[in-house]
Design an enzyme around this catalytic site. Sequence first.
Site, PDB file in Angstrom:
ATOM      1  N   LYS A  54      -6.769   8.599  12.129  1.00 45.31           N
ATOM      2  CA  LYS A  54      -6.616   9.130  10.778  1.00 45.31           C
ATOM      3  C   LYS A  54      -7.548   8.401   9.815  1.00 45.31           C
ATOM      4  O   LYS A  54      -7.828   7.210   9.976  1.00 45.31           O
ATOM      5  CB  LYS A  54      -5.166   9.008  10.311  1.00 45.31           C
ATOM      6  CG  LYS A  54      -4.609   7.600  10.232  1.00 45.31           C
ATOM      7  CD  LYS A  54      -3.133   7.617   9.892  1.00 45.31           C
ATOM      8  CE  LYS A  54      -2.579   6.213   9.677  1.00 45.31           C
ATOM      9  NZ  LYS A  54      -3.178   5.515   8.536  1.00 45.31           N
ATOM     10  N   LYS A  83       0.505   2.016   9.178  1.00 47.49           N
ATOM     11  CA  LYS A  83      -0.917   1.737   9.027  1.00 47.49           C
ATOM     12  C   LYS A  83      -1.363   2.160   7.629  1.00 47.49           C
ATOM     13  O   LYS A  83      -0.938   3.190   7.111  1.00 47.49           O
ATOM     14  CB  LYS A  83      -1.741   2.497  10.073  1.00 47.49           C
ATOM     15  CG  LYS A  83      -1.363   2.174  11.524  1.00 47.49           C
ATOM     16  CD  LYS A  83      -1.727   0.754  11.887  1.00 47.49           C
ATOM     17  CE  LYS A  83      -1.447   0.464  13.358  1.00 47.49           C
ATOM     18  NZ  LYS A  83      -0.028   0.425  13.694  1.00 47.49           N
ATOM     19  N   ASP A  84      -2.240   1.364   7.049  1.00 50.63           N
ATOM     20  CA  ASP A  84      -2.686   1.568   5.669  1.00 50.63           C
ATOM     21  C   ASP A  84      -3.452   2.885   5.520  1.00 50.63           C
ATOM     22  O   ASP A  84      -4.142   3.330   6.435  1.00 50.63           O
ATOM     23  CB  ASP A  84      -3.580   0.404   5.244  1.00 50.63           C
ATOM     24  CG  ASP A  84      -3.625   0.226   3.740  1.00 50.63           C
ATOM     25  OD1 ASP A  84      -3.888   1.212   3.034  1.00 50.63           O
ATOM     26  OD2 ASP A  84      -3.381  -0.903   3.270  1.00 50.63           O
ATOM     27  N   ARG A  85      -3.347   3.458   4.329  1.00 50.20           N
ATOM     28  CA  ARG A  85      -4.105   4.683   4.024  1.00 50.20           C
ATOM     29  C   ARG A  85      -5.587   4.397   3.868  1.00 50.20           C
ATOM     30  O   ARG A  85      -6.433   5.239   4.197  1.00 50.20           O
ATOM     31  CB  ARG A  85      -3.555   5.303   2.726  1.00 50.20           C
ATOM     32  CG  ARG A  85      -4.357   6.512   2.236  1.00 50.20           C
ATOM     33  CD  ARG A  85      -3.608   7.234   1.144  1.00 50.20           C
ATOM     34  NE  ARG A  85      -3.477   6.435  -0.057  1.00 50.20           N
ATOM     35  CZ  ARG A  85      -4.344   6.457  -1.084  1.00 50.20           C
ATOM     36  NH1 ARG A  85      -5.425   7.225  -1.013  1.00 50.20           N
ATOM     37  NH2 ARG A  85      -4.136   5.720  -2.148  1.00 50.20           N
ATOM     38  N   HIS A  86      -5.935   3.228   3.360  1.00 50.03           N
ATOM     39  CA  HIS A  86      -7.327   2.928   3.028  1.00 50.03           C
ATOM     40  C   HIS A  86      -8.062   2.369   4.243  1.00 50.03           C
ATOM     41  O   HIS A  86      -8.257   1.165   4.387  1.00 50.03           O
ATOM     42  CB  HIS A  86      -7.396   1.943   1.858  1.00 50.03           C
ATOM     43  CG  HIS A  86      -6.758   2.450   0.616  1.00 50.03           C
ATOM     44  ND1 HIS A  86      -7.273   3.505  -0.112  1.00 50.03           N
ATOM     45  CD2 HIS A  86      -5.624   2.062  -0.027  1.00 50.03           C
ATOM     46  CE1 HIS A  86      -6.492   3.734  -1.158  1.00 50.03           C
ATOM     47  NE2 HIS A  86      -5.494   2.888  -1.133  1.00 50.03           N
TER      48      HIS A  86
END
Length: 350
Positions: A54, A83-86
Amino acid sequence: MPVHPDGLPEWAWALGRPSADGVIRSEPEDFQVEELPLIEPAGEGNHLWLEVRKRGANTNWVAGQLARAAGVKPREVGFAGMKDRHGVTSQWFSIGMQEAADDDWNSWTIEGVEFLQAQRHGRKLRRGTLAGNRFRIVVRQFEGDTDKLLERIEQVNLAGIPNYFGPQRFGHGGRNVQRARDWLSGGARIPRNKRSIYLSAARSYLFNQLLSARVERGDWDRLLDGDVAALDGSRSTFPCTLPDETLDRRCAEFDIHPTGPLPGRGDSGVAREAATLEQAVLENEMQLVESLARAGLDADRRSLRLKPGRLECELDDDSLLLAFDLPPGAYATSLLRELVNVRDATISAA
């Protein structure tokens, strides 16, 4: 204690504040995370396990999109870790397909998500069921003494780093800690779905305070009399009575680690010197400590120390590439802060 521009305290550095500077997350590909699975799907069963990559999307959002695509309730979707978006991250999800409206995952389309592989398994993927994560982070606009950086990396490989919770645990500007205080003191009402976030922020803040005190004392990486030790790679803990040459040797060999408190209901387990220190650090936060217990959280412990695996670096002009493994629950930003003063481009742009 000094306060960082993000609103959080300047928790102590094991190696002192770095002299090098740089910027992270200038683009999503600069922050890559690969989930290291603990188990492999068996190849048959009622649960579809999907490995996805992603970009610019957080875990909960992807889980919701998978539930919608399959036509199942959100609770039928499982994953091992957030898990981080960035960034660009790969991780596994599971989908209970017993009542799925659409089991043809090849036809599903989710923006920013690529399906890497799919396998069947007999059980849902549960939180925490992972061996760790592999990080590949590019620090741009790097400025600093290369020799000093390499010395720090060598020291980290030898001694590990303080196992701080990272700033993302505390929300933008560290505001989730104050929101937790306001709510727990009865001065604010919050949505039910935010409560666990604020409780986690408060407990993590108290843990970091204790860890910082031990870093300043220089004993964050060794056992104190009365400490509760954690077995490396395990949630198993046991109390320690010192002096004990065997326990000291095991700690030096990274077989066991000293732990710090995650306050809540029940006995912390520490005694003697370790208990005296924890009480001294937390005495100014007793209202928050007691509120966490009243909120129904059970007391727990977390290792004060972690040792990254396969730590590698490459320098190219003004870019630094760092690659390393971390165990579940550890933060890449806690490693970065010991090596480079980094500015997060995603926060700066907010």
